[in-house]
Design a protein around this motif. Sequence first.
Motif, mmCIF file in Angstrom:
data_model
loop_
_atom_site.group_PDB
_atom_site.id
_atom_site.type_symbol
_atom_site.label_atom_id
_atom_site.label_comp_id
_atom_site.label_asym_id
_atom_site.label_seq_id
_atom_site.Cartn_x
_atom_site.Cartn_y
_atom_site.Cartn_z
ATOM 1 N N ARG A 105 0.826 -1.217 0.000
ATOM 2 C CA ARG A 105 0.000 0.000 0.000
ATOM 3 C C ARG A 105 0.863 1.272 0.000
ATOM 4 O O ARG A 105 0.590 2.218 0.734
ATOM 5 C CB ARG A 105 -0.944 0.025 1.206
ATOM 6 N N SER A 106 1.900 1.285 -0.834
ATOM 7 C CA SER A 106 2.807 2.429 -0.876
ATOM 8 C C SER A 106 3.074 2.852 -2.311
ATOM 9 O O SER A 106 2.954 2.047 -3.245
ATOM 10 C CB SER A 106 4.140 2.069 -0.201
ATOM 11 N N ASP A 146 2.211 1.918 3.645
ATOM 12 C CA ASP A 146 1.561 3.242 3.686
ATOM 13 C C ASP A 146 2.600 4.358 3.606
ATOM 14 O O ASP A 146 2.519 5.365 4.328
ATOM 15 C CB ASP A 146 0.711 3.381 4.950
#
Length: 375
Positions: A105-106, A146
Motif C-alpha cells: 500500500r505504498s 503506507d
Amino acid sequence: MDAATPPFEIFLAALPGFEPLLAEEARAVGLPGVQEVPGGVTCTGGWPDVWRANLALRGASRVLVRIGGFRAFHLAQLDKRARRFPWGDVLRPGATVRVEATCRRSKIYHAGAATQRIVRALVETLGAREAEEGEAAIRLLARIEDDLVTFSLDTSGEPLHRRGHKVAVNKAPLRETMAAMFLRDCGYDGAEPVLDPMCGSGTFVIEAAEIAAGLMPGRSRAFAFEDFAGFDAGAWGAMKAGVSPRAPVQRFYGSDRDAGAIRMSRDNAERAGVAEFCTFACHPVSDLAPPEGAPGLVMVNPPYGARIGGNRNLLFGLYAALGGVLKERFGGWRVGLVTSDAGLAKATGLPFAAPGPEIPHGGIKVRLWKTGALG
C-alpha cells in the motif's frame, strides 16, 4: 550499543498459534511491556533485553529490533533518506549485510528496486558489503507500508531452534522451539519426569531435561548481535555467567524401536550436557513401562503418515497400541500427543481435551492433544 540506549521495540517471532505461550514465557524471563501480535510478541527494551531474549527464550524463532525509519514517497526520496540514516549506530563499517524489502500500500511498490537503493546507501555511506547467495550476513529488513519505511535488524542470525546441540536427527524432526512450546502448553515447568516412547532424535527428552537443569537454550551458540556496532562483550559474558544450572532430582526417559534413533538421542543429550539425567532404551511401545517414582508427563510425536510412516491405515494400530499401553500402565501420568490427524489421536482411546491450535510444521499443520492425569 549499551544499557543507556533509549528503549526500542523488540519483536519476538513465533510460529502462528504459539503467540500466547511465547508471551507467557517472555513475561516469565522478565522482558518488559509484552504484547501478543500476529506472528509473535512485541516488547519494549534495550540491548540487554535483546541479549536475554536470544539467550533464554525457548519458544521464539527469532528476535528482531526496530532501529528506526522515515517516510518516502518515491525511490529518489528513499535513496536520499537512506543515505542520511544513522547506520553507524548499529552496524560496523564494512559489515556484510543482506537487505530484504517488502512493499505494501505504498507509492514505492517495487521491492527489488527499494532493496537496491538501500543496499547502495549502506555500501556508499558505511562501506558495507552486500552478501552473496548463501553467505552469512546481518539481515536488515525494510518494510514499506503506507509510505512509511521501517528498518529492523535480525539479532539472532541462525534461527533460534538451532541450539547447537542436536547434530544427528531422524526423519521429520520436531524443532526444539516447537517442543518447548508444547511442553509449556502441557504445564511442564521442570519439576516432573518426562517420558517419550517414540523419541526419535530425543528432542522432547533433551528439552525437558534442559528446562529442569536451568540450562539456557542459547548458551552454546553465537548470535548476529555480537557483530553489531558497540556490542559489549563483557556485559554479554557477565549475563551468561550469571545463570546457575542445577542438577534435576528427576530423570528423563526416551525409547524408540529404532536403535539408530537411540544412538542419535544419546549423542545429542551428551552434546547438550544433559546425558547424566537422561535414559534412552531401544524397545517397541508394547514393552513400555513407567519408571519408578512419581508420575509425570508422557510427551510423544508419533508418525502421522503425511510425512513419514507410510500408509495411514497402518498407523491406526500403532496409535491404538500406544493408547492401550498408556491407559493400562501409566496411571497418574498426563499425556501430550502431537499429530496432524485427529482420527489417529482418537484411535488412542485416551481422554483428550479439545486439541490446541494448528501449528505449521514442515508444510503441514499439527495440533497438541493432551489429557489430565490418567486413571
